[in-house]
Design a protein around this motif. Sequence first.
Motif, PDB file in Angstrom:
ATOM      1  N   TYR A 100       0.855  -1.182   0.000  1.00 49.74           N
ATOM      2  CA  TYR A 100       0.000   0.000   0.000  1.00 49.74           C
ATOM      3  C   TYR A 100       0.895   1.237   0.000  1.00 49.74           C
ATOM      4  O   TYR A 100       1.870   1.321   0.743  1.00 49.74           O
ATOM      5  N   GLY A 101       0.575   2.201  -0.857  1.00 49.48           N
ATOM      6  CA  GLY A 101       1.376   3.422  -0.935  1.00 49.48           C
ATOM      7  C   GLY A 101       2.551   3.337  -1.875  1.00 49.48           C
ATOM      8  O   GLY A 101       3.316   4.310  -1.993  1.00 49.48           O
ATOM      9  N   ALA A 102       2.729   2.205  -2.560  1.00 49.40           N
ATOM     10  CA  ALA A 102       3.843   2.069  -3.499  1.00 49.40           C
ATOM     11  C   ALA A 102       3.737   3.109  -4.608  1.00 49.40           C
ATOM     12  O   ALA A 102       2.646   3.416  -5.095  1.00 49.40           O
ATOM     13  N   ALA A 103       4.883   3.624  -5.024  1.00 47.51           N
ATOM     14  CA  ALA A 103       4.905   4.632  -6.082  1.00 47.51           C
ATOM     15  C   ALA A 103       4.613   4.005  -7.437  1.00 47.51           C
ATOM     16  O   ALA A 103       5.052   2.891  -7.737  1.00 47.51           O
ATOM     17  N   VAL A 104       3.867   4.737  -8.246  1.00 48.54           N
ATOM     18  CA  VAL A 104       3.635   4.374  -9.648  1.00 48.54           C
ATOM     19  C   VAL A 104       4.428   5.366 -10.487  1.00 48.54           C
ATOM     20  O   VAL A 104       4.326   6.585 -10.289  1.00 48.54           O
ATOM     21  N   THR A 105       5.248   4.851 -11.413  1.00 48.17           N
ATOM     22  CA  THR A 105       6.082   5.710 -12.247  1.00 48.17           C
ATOM     23  C   THR A 105       5.848   5.427 -13.721  1.00 48.17           C
ATOM     24  O   THR A 105       5.337   4.365 -14.101  1.00 48.17           O
ATOM     25  N   HIS A 106       6.243   6.397 -14.544  1.00 46.09           N
ATOM     26  CA  HIS A 106       6.134   6.277 -15.996  1.00 46.09           C
ATOM     27  C   HIS A 106       7.351   6.972 -16.588  1.00 46.09           C
ATOM     28  O   HIS A 106       7.545   8.170 -16.375  1.00 46.09           O
ATOM     29  N   ARG A 125       9.327   8.894 -14.046  1.00 45.85           N
ATOM     30  CA  ARG A 125       8.671  10.021 -13.379  1.00 45.85           C
ATOM     31  C   ARG A 125       7.530   9.489 -12.519  1.00 45.85           C
ATOM     32  O   ARG A 125       6.736   8.677 -12.990  1.00 45.85           O
ATOM     33  N   GLU A 126       7.426   9.963 -11.256  1.00 45.71           N
ATOM     34  CA  GLU A 126       6.336   9.496 -10.407  1.00 45.71           C
ATOM     35  C   GLU A 126       5.019  10.070 -10.897  1.00 45.71           C
ATOM     36  O   GLU A 126       4.871  11.283 -11.053  1.00 45.71           O
ATOM     37  N   VAL A 127       4.048   9.187 -11.129  1.00 47.16           N
ATOM     38  CA  VAL A 127       2.762   9.609 -11.699  1.00 47.16           C
ATOM     39  C   VAL A 127       1.571   9.160 -10.854  1.00 47.16           C
ATOM     40  O   VAL A 127       0.422   9.399 -11.226  1.00 47.16           O
ATOM     41  N   GLY A 128       1.853   8.520  -9.711  1.00 49.13           N
ATOM     42  CA  GLY A 128       0.726   8.072  -8.908  1.00 49.13           C
ATOM     43  C   GLY A 128       1.161   7.261  -7.722  1.00 49.13           C
ATOM     44  O   GLY A 128       2.354   7.134  -7.407  1.00 49.13           O
ATOM     45  N   ILE A 129       0.157   6.699  -7.046  1.00 50.43           N
ATOM     46  CA  ILE A 129       0.392   5.938  -5.824  1.00 50.43           C
ATOM     47  C   ILE A 129      -0.627   4.800  -5.736  1.00 50.43           C
ATOM     48  O   ILE A 129      -1.798   4.965  -6.093  1.00 50.43           O
ATOM     49  N   VAL A 130      -0.145   3.636  -5.299  1.00 51.15           N
ATOM     50  CA  VAL A 130      -1.028   2.491  -5.103  1.00 51.15           C
ATOM     51  C   VAL A 130      -1.879   2.733  -3.864  1.00 51.15           C
ATOM     52  O   VAL A 130      -1.378   3.063  -2.795  1.00 51.15           O
ATOM     53  N   ARG A 131      -3.185   2.581  -4.028  1.00 46.03           N
ATOM     54  CA  ARG A 131      -4.098   2.755  -2.901  1.00 46.03           C
ATOM     55  C   ARG A 131      -4.524   1.398  -2.328  1.00 46.03           C
ATOM     56  O   ARG A 131      -4.400   1.158  -1.138  1.00 46.03           O
ATOM     57  N   GLY A 189      -6.992 -14.106 -10.911  1.00 46.50           N
ATOM     58  CA  GLY A 189      -5.810 -14.936 -10.789  1.00 46.50           C
ATOM     59  C   GLY A 189      -4.497 -14.212 -10.943  1.00 46.50           C
ATOM     60  O   GLY A 189      -3.523 -14.774 -11.444  1.00 46.50           O
ATOM     61  N   GLY A 190      -4.433 -12.951 -10.525  1.00 46.43           N
ATOM     62  CA  GLY A 190      -3.193 -12.194 -10.614  1.00 46.43           C
ATOM     63  C   GLY A 190      -3.215 -11.027  -9.662  1.00 46.43           C
ATOM     64  O   GLY A 190      -4.150 -10.853  -8.861  1.00 46.43           O
ATOM     65  N   GLN A 191      -2.178 -10.213  -9.758  1.00 43.58           N
ATOM     66  CA  GLN A 191      -2.049  -9.051  -8.892  1.00 43.58           C
ATOM     67  C   GLN A 191      -2.755  -7.847  -9.510  1.00 43.58           C
ATOM     68  O   GLN A 191      -2.575  -7.564 -10.700  1.00 43.58           O
ATOM     69  N   ILE A 192      -3.551  -7.168  -8.694  1.00 42.98           N
ATOM     70  CA  ILE A 192      -4.242  -5.968  -9.154  1.00 42.98           C
ATOM     71  C   ILE A 192      -4.125  -4.893  -8.074  1.00 42.98           C
ATOM     72  O   ILE A 192      -3.723  -5.171  -6.949  1.00 42.98           O
ATOM     73  N   ALA A 193      -4.483  -3.683  -8.435  1.00 38.67           N
ATOM     74  CA  ALA A 193      -4.523  -2.601  -7.442  1.00 38.67           C
ATOM     75  C   ALA A 193      -5.411  -1.494  -7.962  1.00 38.67           C
ATOM     76  O   ALA A 193      -5.493  -1.260  -9.184  1.00 38.67           O
ATOM     77  N   MET A 194      -6.069  -0.810  -7.045  1.00 39.40           N
ATOM     78  CA  MET A 194      -6.599   0.495  -7.366  1.00 39.40           C
ATOM     79  C   MET A 194      -5.484   1.492  -7.072  1.00 39.40           C
ATOM     80  O   MET A 194      -4.820   1.398  -6.038  1.00 39.40           O
ATOM     81  N   ALA A 195      -5.269   2.420  -7.986  1.00 43.26           N
ATOM     82  CA  ALA A 195      -4.199   3.399  -7.834  1.00 43.26           C
ATOM     83  C   ALA A 195      -4.664   4.731  -8.388  1.00 43.26           C
ATOM     84  O   ALA A 195      -5.391   4.772  -9.395  1.00 43.26           O
ATOM     85  N   ALA A 196      -4.263   5.810  -7.732  1.00 40.28           N
ATOM     86  CA  ALA A 196      -4.551   7.152  -8.242  1.00 40.28           C
ATOM     87  C   ALA A 196      -3.362   7.578  -9.107  1.00 40.28           C
ATOM     88  O   ALA A 196      -2.239   7.697  -8.608  1.00 40.28           O
ATOM     89  N   ILE A 197      -3.606   7.759 -10.402  1.00 36.94           N
ATOM     90  CA  ILE A 197      -2.526   8.117 -11.322  1.00 36.94           C
ATOM     91  C   ILE A 197      -2.928   9.342 -12.148  1.00 36.94           C
ATOM     92  O   ILE A 197      -4.103   9.714 -12.222  1.00 36.94           O
TER      93      ILE A 197
END
Length: 373
Positions: A302-308, A311-317, A326-334
């Motif tokens: 939780y709170g992991a940085a999302v980059t592109h 460049r940091e473009v968001g955060i995992v919520r 059957g895999g990893q998912i997340a809601m993230a604000a980007i």
Amino acid sequence: MPALTRSAFYDVQDQLGAEWTDWEGWAWADHFGDPVAEHEATRNASNIWDESPLRKWDMKGPDALALADALFTNDMSALEVGQVRYGAICDPDGQMIMDGTIFKLADDHCFSITSYDSDLDWFRQVASDRGLSVEVEDVTADMPHLQVQGPKSREILAPLTEGVDLGALRYFRFEENAKVCGVPCLVSRTGYSGELGYELYCKPEQAADLWNAVLDAGRPQGMLPIGLSAIETLRIESGLLFPDIDYFPHKTDPYEVRLDKVVKPDKSGDFVGKDALKRIASDGTPRLLTTLRIDGDQTPEYGAAVTHDGREVGIVRSPAESPTFGGQIAMAAIDRDLNSEGTRVEVALGDGTTTASVAGFPLYDTEKSRPRS
């Protein structure tokens, strides 16, 4: 540490082996031994879940609906008796305090469901500031309630229910004077699962009888009791919000978390945050909650940085391993300009990163047709 408050359904769940967790001072079942099986029962058959710790505020008086309309971004003044409506509660700067619902019982009587004790102070403060004639009381302990959610919920409950035709009860409508298994209940076609479902509100002294009778009837069709661990994976797949995880009081506007459909800045009532929300809508919120499908088999923090492109473009919520997909998912604000399906980003993971793709929001039942089925 003070003892946790127990709902009227505590004993029947404890007898079934519930593992308990502390949520806002209440004992809430975390799981009953197998959260994945509980998740799958909800998606494929039905669950039974004690949601009693959510706070209920009874609002009585000539200005009950006026208060609801002043508090919420949605148009509560237009509610009909027997109707439920969802919305955001914002501060004067248009930042969310909470999300929740209003149930209209009469022109001078409604009740609200939110998450925190502090919401009561806010309700009363707004009523006082506006000189409204309404009493707001905490009835959480007096209104224990169950959710029965899943594609088989209607066929399980319908034969048990008197006083309302569940096949005819519309989405976000309720019947105050029904009976389920002979227990007087308010029956509402609402829920927190992304599936067809109902909520049953009863008196505390009849809670155990209601739980046992519904579960006995539902078990042959695959019903399982579930806890918060399964709720977490269900809600993340279905794009359902949780305060202080997906939005932060006084820091997140409702547009960021995709509540634009329940923000009515042009409604006749002057609700808290109205002018600010008009400005935010005009300017555009910088980030947008979306779904990420994450490569690999590790769940990011939780709170992991999302980059592109570095460049940091968001955060995992809200990250999770999805039982349905059957895999990893997340809601993230980007950043808004990256919210196109298939856009590739990176997510911080351990000492490095992993790759991820922007997916539909919500990931499960993107058109949200299942709750309306």
